[in-house]
Design a protein around this motif. Structure first.
Motif, PDB file in Angstrom:
ATOM      1  N   ARG A  24      -5.793  -8.072   4.596  1.00 32.60           N
ATOM      2  CA  ARG A  24      -6.628  -6.749   4.071  1.00 32.60           C
ATOM      3  C   ARG A  24      -6.184  -5.847   4.783  1.00 32.60           C
ATOM      4  O   ARG A  24      -6.185  -5.639   5.999  1.00 32.60           O
ATOM      5  N   VAL A  25      -5.805  -4.494   4.051  1.00 33.13           N
ATOM      6  CA  VAL A  25      -5.655  -3.217   4.695  1.00 33.13           C
ATOM      7  C   VAL A  25      -6.273  -2.272   4.071  1.00 33.13           C
ATOM      8  O   VAL A  25      -6.411  -2.227   2.703  1.00 33.13           O
ATOM      9  N   TRP A  26      -6.394  -1.010   4.556  1.00 32.24           N
ATOM     10  CA  TRP A  26      -6.962   0.044   4.340  1.00 32.24           C
ATOM     11  C   TRP A  26      -5.611   1.336   4.218  1.00 32.24           C
ATOM     12  O   TRP A  26      -4.962   1.038   5.250  1.00 32.24           O
ATOM     13  N   ALA A  27      -5.842   1.918   3.390  1.00 35.31           N
ATOM     14  CA  ALA A  27      -4.746   3.201   3.381  1.00 35.31           C
ATOM     15  C   ALA A  27      -5.341   4.245   2.621  1.00 35.31           C
ATOM     16  O   ALA A  27      -6.117   4.157   1.674  1.00 35.31           O
ATOM     17  N   TRP A  28      -4.495   5.535   3.134  1.00 31.15           N
ATOM     18  CA  TRP A  28      -4.785   6.798   2.523  1.00 31.15           C
ATOM     19  C   TRP A  28      -3.508   7.453   2.228  1.00 31.15           C
ATOM     20  O   TRP A  28      -2.436   7.251   2.943  1.00 31.15           O
ATOM     21  N   GLY A  29      -3.243   8.187   1.061  1.00 28.73           N
ATOM     22  CA  GLY A  29      -2.104   8.798   0.903  1.00 28.73           C
ATOM     23  C   GLY A  29      -2.616  10.525   0.565  1.00 28.73           C
ATOM     24  O   GLY A  29      -3.640  10.753   0.112  1.00 28.73           O
ATOM     25  N   THR A  30      -1.696  11.445   1.130  1.00 27.28           N
ATOM     26  CA  THR A  30      -1.829  12.689   0.801  1.00 27.28           C
ATOM     27  C   THR A  30      -1.185  13.017  -0.475  1.00 27.28           C
ATOM     28  O   THR A  30       0.048  12.969  -0.628  1.00 27.28           O
ATOM     29  N   VAL A  31      -1.954  13.377  -1.599  1.00 30.55           N
ATOM     30  CA  VAL A  31      -1.587  13.641  -2.906  1.00 30.55           C
ATOM     31  C   VAL A  31      -1.611  14.940  -3.620  1.00 30.55           C
ATOM     32  O   VAL A  31      -2.437  15.784  -2.770  1.00 30.55           O
ATOM     33  N   PRO A  32      -1.017  15.564  -4.467  1.00 33.17           N
ATOM     34  CA  PRO A  32      -1.088  16.800  -4.882  1.00 33.17           C
ATOM     35  C   PRO A  32      -2.598  16.964  -5.428  1.00 33.17           C
ATOM     36  O   PRO A  32      -3.122  16.011  -6.031  1.00 33.17           O
ATOM     37  N   ALA A  47       0.998  -1.328  -0.168  1.00 35.74           N
ATOM     38  CA  ALA A  47      -0.200   0.037  -0.086  1.00 35.74           C
ATOM     39  C   ALA A  47       0.857   1.292  -0.076  1.00 35.74           C
ATOM     40  O   ALA A  47       0.727   2.202  -0.738  1.00 35.74           O
ATOM     41  N   VAL A  48       1.852   1.358   0.878  1.00 30.52           N
ATOM     42  CA  VAL A  48       2.952   2.487   0.968  1.00 30.52           C
ATOM     43  C   VAL A  48       3.520   2.605  -0.374  1.00 30.52           C
ATOM     44  O   VAL A  48       3.642   4.025  -0.845  1.00 30.52           O
ATOM     45  N   ILE A  49       4.014   1.566  -0.991  1.00 31.21           N
ATOM     46  CA  ILE A  49       4.695   1.741  -2.381  1.00 31.21           C
ATOM     47  C   ILE A  49       3.680   2.153  -3.353  1.00 31.21           C
ATOM     48  O   ILE A  49       4.126   3.247  -4.066  1.00 31.21           O
ATOM     49  N   LEU A  50       2.699   1.832  -3.454  1.00 34.04           N
ATOM     50  CA  LEU A  50       1.596   2.397  -4.467  1.00 34.04           C
ATOM     51  C   LEU A  50       1.396   3.749  -4.237  1.00 34.04           C
ATOM     52  O   LEU A  50       1.576   4.466  -5.133  1.00 34.04           O
ATOM     53  N   LEU A  51       1.074   4.168  -2.959  1.00 28.53           N
ATOM     54  CA  LEU A  51       0.712   5.609  -2.644  1.00 28.53           C
ATOM     55  C   LEU A  51       1.917   6.454  -2.951  1.00 28.53           C
ATOM     56  O   LEU A  51       1.776   7.502  -3.534  1.00 28.53           O
ATOM     57  N   THR A  52       3.274   5.992  -2.788  1.00 27.54           N
ATOM     58  CA  THR A  52       4.369   6.696  -2.878  1.00 27.54           C
ATOM     59  C   THR A  52       4.561   6.960  -4.239  1.00 27.54           C
ATOM     60  O   THR A  52       5.273   8.101  -4.814  1.00 27.54           O
ATOM     61  N   ARG A  53       4.695   6.064  -5.290  1.00 34.03           N
ATOM     62  CA  ARG A  53       4.725   6.024  -6.453  1.00 34.03           C
ATOM     63  C   ARG A  53       3.503   6.927  -7.243  1.00 34.03           C
ATOM     64  O   ARG A  53       3.772   7.547  -8.151  1.00 34.03           O
ATOM     65  N   TRP A  54       2.411   7.084  -6.643  1.00 36.27           N
ATOM     66  CA  TRP A  54       1.576   8.261  -6.980  1.00 36.27           C
ATOM     67  C   TRP A  54       1.714   9.588  -6.668  1.00 36.27           C
ATOM     68  O   TRP A  54       0.971  10.382  -6.518  1.00 36.27           O
ATOM     69  N   GLY A  55       2.754   9.745  -5.754  1.00 40.00           N
ATOM     70  CA  GLY A  55       3.401  11.047  -5.348  1.00 40.00           C
ATOM     71  C   GLY A  55       2.670  11.585  -3.854  1.00 40.00           C
ATOM     72  O   GLY A  55       2.790  12.576  -3.323  1.00 40.00           O
ATOM     73  N   ALA A  56       2.349  10.479  -3.164  1.00 40.61           N
ATOM     74  CA  ALA A  56       1.804  10.597  -1.856  1.00 40.61           C
ATOM     75  C   ALA A  56       3.026  11.211  -0.943  1.00 40.61           C
ATOM     76  O   ALA A  56       4.211  10.470  -0.869  1.00 40.61           O
ATOM     77  N   THR A  57       2.711  12.395  -0.170  1.00 40.56           N
ATOM     78  CA  THR A  57       3.769  12.848   0.616  1.00 40.56           C
ATOM     79  C   THR A  57       3.670  12.387   2.083  1.00 40.56           C
ATOM     80  O   THR A  57       4.465  12.501   2.823  1.00 40.56           O
ATOM     81  N   ALA A  58       2.409  11.562   2.559  1.00 39.99           N
ATOM     82  CA  ALA A  58       2.050  11.151   3.822  1.00 39.99           C
ATOM     83  C   ALA A  58       1.023   9.862   3.488  1.00 39.99           C
ATOM     84  O   ALA A  58       0.540   9.956   2.442  1.00 39.99           O
ATOM     85  N   THR A  59       1.276   9.069   4.408  1.00 37.03           N
ATOM     86  CA  THR A  59       0.476   7.803   4.210  1.00 37.03           C
ATOM     87  C   THR A  59      -0.096   7.232   5.514  1.00 37.03           C
ATOM     88  O   THR A  59       0.764   7.386   6.610  1.00 37.03           O
ATOM     89  N   LEU A  60      -1.284   6.794   5.457  1.00 40.14           N
ATOM     90  CA  LEU A  60      -1.860   6.116   6.793  1.00 40.14           C
ATOM     91  C   LEU A  60      -2.309   4.683   6.139  1.00 40.14           C
ATOM     92  O   LEU A  60      -3.049   4.483   5.155  1.00 40.14           O
ATOM     93  N   VAL A  61      -1.888   3.564   6.870  1.00 41.39           N
ATOM     94  CA  VAL A  61      -2.301   2.256   6.768  1.00 41.39           C
ATOM     95  C   VAL A  61      -2.677   1.767   7.968  1.00 41.39           C
ATOM     96  O   VAL A  61      -2.114   1.580   8.870  1.00 41.39           O
ATOM     97  N   VAL A  62      -3.847   1.088   7.730  1.00 39.34           N
ATOM     98  CA  VAL A  62      -4.241   0.338   8.839  1.00 39.34           C
ATOM     99  C   VAL A  62      -4.833  -1.155   8.359  1.00 39.34           C
ATOM    100  O   VAL A  62      -5.495  -1.382   7.690  1.00 39.34           O
ATOM    101  N   PRO A  63      -4.188  -2.271   9.388  1.00 42.17           N
ATOM    102  CA  PRO A  63      -4.589  -3.472   9.048  1.00 42.17           C
ATOM    103  C   PRO A  63      -6.324  -3.625   9.606  1.00 42.17           C
ATOM    104  O   PRO A  63      -6.633  -3.209  10.640  1.00 42.17           O
ATOM    105  N   VAL A  64      -6.899  -4.445   8.719  1.00 33.13           N
ATOM    106  CA  VAL A  64      -8.499  -4.477   9.138  1.00 33.13           C
ATOM    107  C   VAL A  64      -8.916  -5.893   8.913  1.00 33.13           C
ATOM    108  O   VAL A  64     -10.126  -6.174   8.785  1.00 33.13           O
ATOM    109  N   GLY A  65      -7.877  -6.700   9.411  1.00 25.18           N
ATOM    110  CA  GLY A  65      -8.567  -8.254   9.182  1.00 25.18           C
ATOM    111  C   GLY A  65      -7.457  -9.052   8.444  1.00 25.18           C
ATOM    112  O   GLY A  65      -6.620  -8.497   7.823  1.00 25.18           O
ATOM    113  N   SER A  66      -7.759 -10.347   8.564  1.00 22.68           N
ATOM    114  CA  SER A  66      -6.658 -11.203   7.714  1.00 22.68           C
ATOM    115  C   SER A  66      -6.523 -10.881   6.187  1.00 22.68           C
ATOM    116  O   SER A  66      -7.670 -10.776   5.500  1.00 22.68           O
TER     117      SER A  66
END
Length: 400
Positions: A226-234, A205-224
């Protein structure tokens, strides 16, 4: 147990502090001084005094490891100091103490007792460091499990509250998550087709968001698996389905960028809809799916019962099961996507132009009207049939 006296105790304290200073110099456990170094010093002093007592009274009963040497573990875990670095510090401390004890042997032991005393020192220190390493590892892992579980649970609870709009102090929630909720966010869900390590999902998740230009990321596991993630992008971020960061067996659903807390929720909801669609899909899906690329299908598939009724009503016999009808539906769908260009549709399907023309004509015969009539409803029905297959198609003929 005999008393060592002030002199030996002072020596143990002095050597313990010297050992702690050597550890700080050799192993990057801390940035600067502070309470962490003091905890390390007290633990080192206790370890030195413990070894000295055991050497002075070999027959006495002592606990294998005292509480002081293990006192810094919560601090290491909470600051993210990895276990291998903690164990490296133990090795450095052991070497430093061994040198101090052996120098004392050379200075104080009678010549005919020197070898014996040095062996006793070596045996004692090695036995102590072995026991200490085992205890440190077990205590560290237990604290790490406790800390990460409680921290992860708190993060997941906060994220759920943000998504449900039940958070009273949004700024406090942002500080706890370490993520600015006022920027432009893109939501991502990463899941595994088969069981996968949580760390692998999070790093993906972090790699994908970073490649999309995310300057900050939030990743939380939500079960076996599976993870939810957000990235701050331009703000003017351009979506692109970059799949190169995806490991084997992993899939990702991506929402569209949106701003502020409402955008945080919206982009996540879109990613959830994409994930649901991919769970229903019968066709081979790409590793990374953008909401914008499947938004129409997502909306059409919101009510599966209604979608099935619509598809069967719109397609008639063309909605039948079996390879022959599937080939006609797929060809007609590509024909529509190619803006009714036989050449472009043939290129997409890797067949001859004449083959496309024949299949389109045959599809018209099956549905009983020109494919240009009610074009959008027909296209929507074909889209659903291609994605959902038997879920929305005519039931199989009864065998009784």
């Amino acid at each position: 147990m005999s008393k060592l006296g002030v002199g030996p105790v002072c020596w143990a304290i002095e050597q313990g502090r010297a050992t702690a200073a050597h550890i700080v110099e050799e192993v990057p456990l801390f940035e600067g001084g502070g309470p962490g170094v003091e905890v390390l010093s007290r633990g080192s002093e206790a370890a030195t005094l413990h070894s000295l007592l055991r050497l002075a009274e070999p027959s006495a009963e002592f606990p294998s490891i005292g509480d002081e040497p293990l006192g810094g573990i919560p601090d290491y875990v909470h600051r993210g100091v990895p276990l291998h670095r903690v164990l490296a510090a133990i090795r450095v401390g052991h070497a430093s103490l061994a040198r101090a004890f052996l120098r004392a042997c050379e200075r104080l032991a009678e010549p005919d007792r020197l070898t014996h005393e040095m062996k006793a020192v070596n045996d004692e220190l090695f036995a102590y460091v072995d026991a200490f390493t085992d205890e440190m590892t077990q205590t560290y892992l237990a604290e790490h499990d406790r800390w990460t579980t409680s921290a992860a649970a708190a993060r997941v609870e906060t994220v759920h509250a943000l998504l449900a709009d039940t958070v009273v102090d949004v700024d406090a929630a942002a500080r706890m998550l370490g993520y600015d909720l006022q920027g432009t966010h893109v939501g991502v869900i990463v899941w595994a087709d088969t069981p996968a390590e949580e760390a692998r999902l999070q790093s993906t998740a972090v790699i994908l968001l970073t490649r999309w230009g995310a300057t900050a990321t939030l990743v939380v596991p939500v079960g076996s698996g599976r993870v939810w993630a957000w990235g701050t992008v331009p703000r003017r971020w351009r979506e692109q389905a970059i799949a190169s960061g995806m490991g084997a067996g992993l899939r990702a659903a991506v929402g569209t960028p949106a701003s502020g807390l409402q955008g945080f929720r919206r982009t996540h909801q879109e990613a959830l809809r994409v994930e649901r669609l991919r769970g229903l899909s019968v066709r081979k899906s790409p590793r990374v799916t953008l909401y914008r690329d499947v938004v129409l299908t997502v909306l059409l598939a919101g009510d599966l019962v209604a979608a099935g009724e619509f598809v069967r009503s719109e397609l008639g016999e063309l909605g039948g099961r079996g390879e022959a009808m599937q080939v006609l539906r797929t060809t007609l769908l590509h024909y529509f996507k190619a803006e009714r260009s036989l050449v472009r549709a043939a290129e997409q399907l890797h067949v001859a132009r004449g083959t496309v023309a024949y299949r389109v004509k045959r599809a018209q015969e099956v549905i009983g009207r020109d494919v240009g009539d009610r074009r959008f409803p027909l296209y929507a029905a074909l889209l659903l049939a291609e994605e959902l297959g038997n879920t929305v198609l005519e039931p199989a003929p009864s065998t009784t």
